[in-house]
Design an enzyme around this catalytic site. Sequence first.
Site, PDB file in Angstrom:
ATOM      1  N   PRO A 106       0.848  -1.202   0.000  1.00 52.79           N
ATOM      2  CA  PRO A 106       0.000   0.000   0.000  1.00 52.79           C
ATOM      3  C   PRO A 106       0.877   1.243   0.000  1.00 52.79           C
ATOM      4  CG  PRO A 106       0.092  -0.952   2.206  1.00 52.79           C
ATOM      5  CD  PRO A 106       0.841  -1.890   1.297  1.00 52.79           C
ATOM      6  N   VAL A 108       0.690   5.566  -0.732  1.00 51.16           N
ATOM      7  CA  VAL A 108      -0.122   6.750  -1.017  1.00 51.16           C
ATOM      8  C   VAL A 108       0.183   7.267  -2.422  1.00 51.16           C
ATOM      9  CG1 VAL A 108      -0.549   9.159  -0.388  1.00 51.16           C
ATOM     10  CG2 VAL A 108      -0.353   7.419   1.394  1.00 51.16           C
ATOM     11  N   GLN A 162      -6.235  -0.903   2.655  1.00 51.19           N
ATOM     12  CA  GLN A 162      -5.543  -0.497   3.883  1.00 51.19           C
ATOM     13  C   GLN A 162      -6.136   0.782   4.446  1.00 51.19           C
ATOM     14  OE1 GLN A 162      -1.610   1.452   4.423  1.00 51.19           O
ATOM     15  NE2 GLN A 162      -0.958  -0.504   5.283  1.00 51.19           N
ATOM     16  N   CYS A 192       3.546   3.038   8.950  1.00 51.89           N
ATOM     17  CA  CYS A 192       3.998   4.331   8.446  1.00 51.89           C
ATOM     18  C   CYS A 192       4.784   5.085   9.510  1.00 51.89           C
ATOM     19  CB  CYS A 192       2.797   5.166   7.993  1.00 51.89           C
ATOM     20  SG  CYS A 192       3.275   6.796   7.382  1.00 51.89           S
ATOM     21  N   LYS A 231      -0.349  -4.382   9.042  1.00 51.62           N
ATOM     22  CA  LYS A 231       1.017  -4.206   8.532  1.00 51.62           C
ATOM     23  C   LYS A 231       1.815  -3.492   9.607  1.00 51.62           C
ATOM     24  CE  LYS A 231       3.641  -2.741   4.467  1.00 51.62           C
ATOM     25  NZ  LYS A 231       4.718  -1.996   5.130  1.00 51.62           N
ATOM     26  N   HIS A 265       7.378  -5.415   8.270  1.00 49.34           N
ATOM     27  CA  HIS A 265       8.498  -4.669   7.707  1.00 49.34           C
ATOM     28  C   HIS A 265       9.612  -4.734   8.739  1.00 49.34           C
ATOM     29  CE1 HIS A 265      10.067  -0.641   5.828  1.00 49.34           C
ATOM     30  NE2 HIS A 265      10.987  -1.569   5.911  1.00 49.34           N
ATOM     31  N   GLY A 301      10.632  -5.360   3.072  1.00 49.25           N
ATOM     32  CA  GLY A 301      11.863  -4.620   3.329  1.00 49.25           C
ATOM     33  C   GLY A 301      13.073  -5.242   2.670  1.00 49.25           C
ATOM     34  N   GLU A 325       9.087   0.144  -3.108  1.00 47.85           N
ATOM     35  CA  GLU A 325       9.876   1.048  -3.938  1.00 47.85           C
ATOM     36  C   GLU A 325      10.392   0.400  -5.221  1.00 47.85           C
ATOM     37  OE1 GLU A 325      12.926   3.259  -2.110  1.00 47.85           O
ATOM     38  OE2 GLU A 325      11.572   4.441  -0.880  1.00 47.85           O
TER      39      GLU A 325
END
Length: 527
Positions: A106, A108, A162, A192, A231, A265, A301, A325
């Site tokens: 997820p 943004v 999410q 986050c 998460k 993560h 990660g 990413e």
Amino acid sequence: MATLAVEAKAAMPLQNDALPNFQKKKEKENGRSTTIVDKDIHAATTQPSISSATPRLPPLPLCQVDRYWLQKLVAKHSTGVNQQNSNMATKDECDWTKIKIFALAPMVDQSDLPFRLQCRRYGTNLCFTPMIHARLFVTMPKYRKNFCLNKNNPADRPLIAQLCGGADPEVMLQCALQLQDYCDGIDINCGCPQGIAKRGNYGAFLLEQEETLLTLVQYVAPRLKVPLSVKVRLLPGEDKKERVQASLQLYKKLLDAGIHLLTIHGRTRHEKGPLTGAADWAAISTAVQQLGTRIPLLANGSIANAADVLECLQATNADGVMSSEAILEYPPLFAPLTTSVAASTTTNDPAHESNRQMTGNEGQHEAVTNGGDGSLVRVGRLSLAREYLQLALQYPPDQGGQGTGFKCIRVHMHRFLHADLQVHMDIRTALVQAQDVHDLEQALNALKHVHESTNHDPRLEQASWYIRHGNNSNFENYNKTDGETTLDNGEDAESNANRTPEGIRGMHCRECGDDDDDAGDMFVSLF
């Protein structure tokens, strides 16, 4: 086509006359309406009047979790797995451990609908929506419209929505109830690390409020008809052993509270930007050992390429891997694994029969296999950019695509074409100044001419944006594992795993910032 928040008279997944008994009872006991849903989702909704003093409903009994529900869900939506498998009840009848989950994180303004559809074409078999702010969703029609989901789009399933903003269980529940008919699960953001999450009391900061988080999960989980997941990150602490142990204790409490899936993560909220190190796969492995007999766990990660995915699966024994990413720059990240790890990664996209039968037409699918000896080749970044642009035209991000419209599209262009934009400044300027899709198409045409004039070979392209802050000389060999050297179906997992040394993986993580669902400050652009 029934969609959420598309038409003024659209059918709602939950209406006043269909409220569950617990909600009706609550309204009667409180003597006031707290219902946020409405027959017209564009109509003004009632502002939640929930506070810490609001009476809460007693906990509901939890249902036993099917350990392999996620694998069965992926099998159900995949044309590459025997449909009969999804109806089997036990592992003894089908070895569900062979189905690995390849998930899009997820993000943004980045895991928008057109991008999710693109990733699914290349092996991603589970997607998450961008982070949805629960209170904004239930109180702001314009915000809610941006995050409408399409119930009848089989190409975008399985899908988990999410949510964030979990300090108020009732608001979180109301948001989840409106979304649950349009997705396959609800996820709570406890990962986050950004400042906006601290101000909003969610993300990794909620993870450090154990009582509040557990109350939230206990309240929401049994009242949904879809699985609830969380998460998380590792809890902060100076002593590594103590913070891992504290994290594991909290994760177990989350399982006891009723979650069905845990994505870990392997970093703390402090490990971001210049302080980011290699993800702690050992901690994830310990969590899998201690909790993996009860629910599925995903690892997140330090995933840069397909070799990292294999290494992570080996190191953690997790049910799957989530990428953020790296997959933004290269959506076919999981494509090399579709035949070597699992047969569950084909797509329900009606326009494409399977990942192994893609066409070589520019702007559609450049072949993942070369059609000769079966070896894998890299998909060209220009082809990826054109493909996404076509999907964005079909599913505009600001019209139910879960993004901010043209801004979202332009950001994706910069991710795909980062390597070219470091050299061809005129094309970079054209993208920055683009005002509409036509301008973007002109820039892509200009780049195509550059590639043709320089005999550019897409098979030799290397990662660029993902390692944008690294020392290029240190990444020379690293890049070859994802570009010039390809993963062959005949190679064993151990040799693939050794391609990305720990030092390189750690260097990337220190330099490239946070590999998670970056909230940023993008909420203002959604209003």
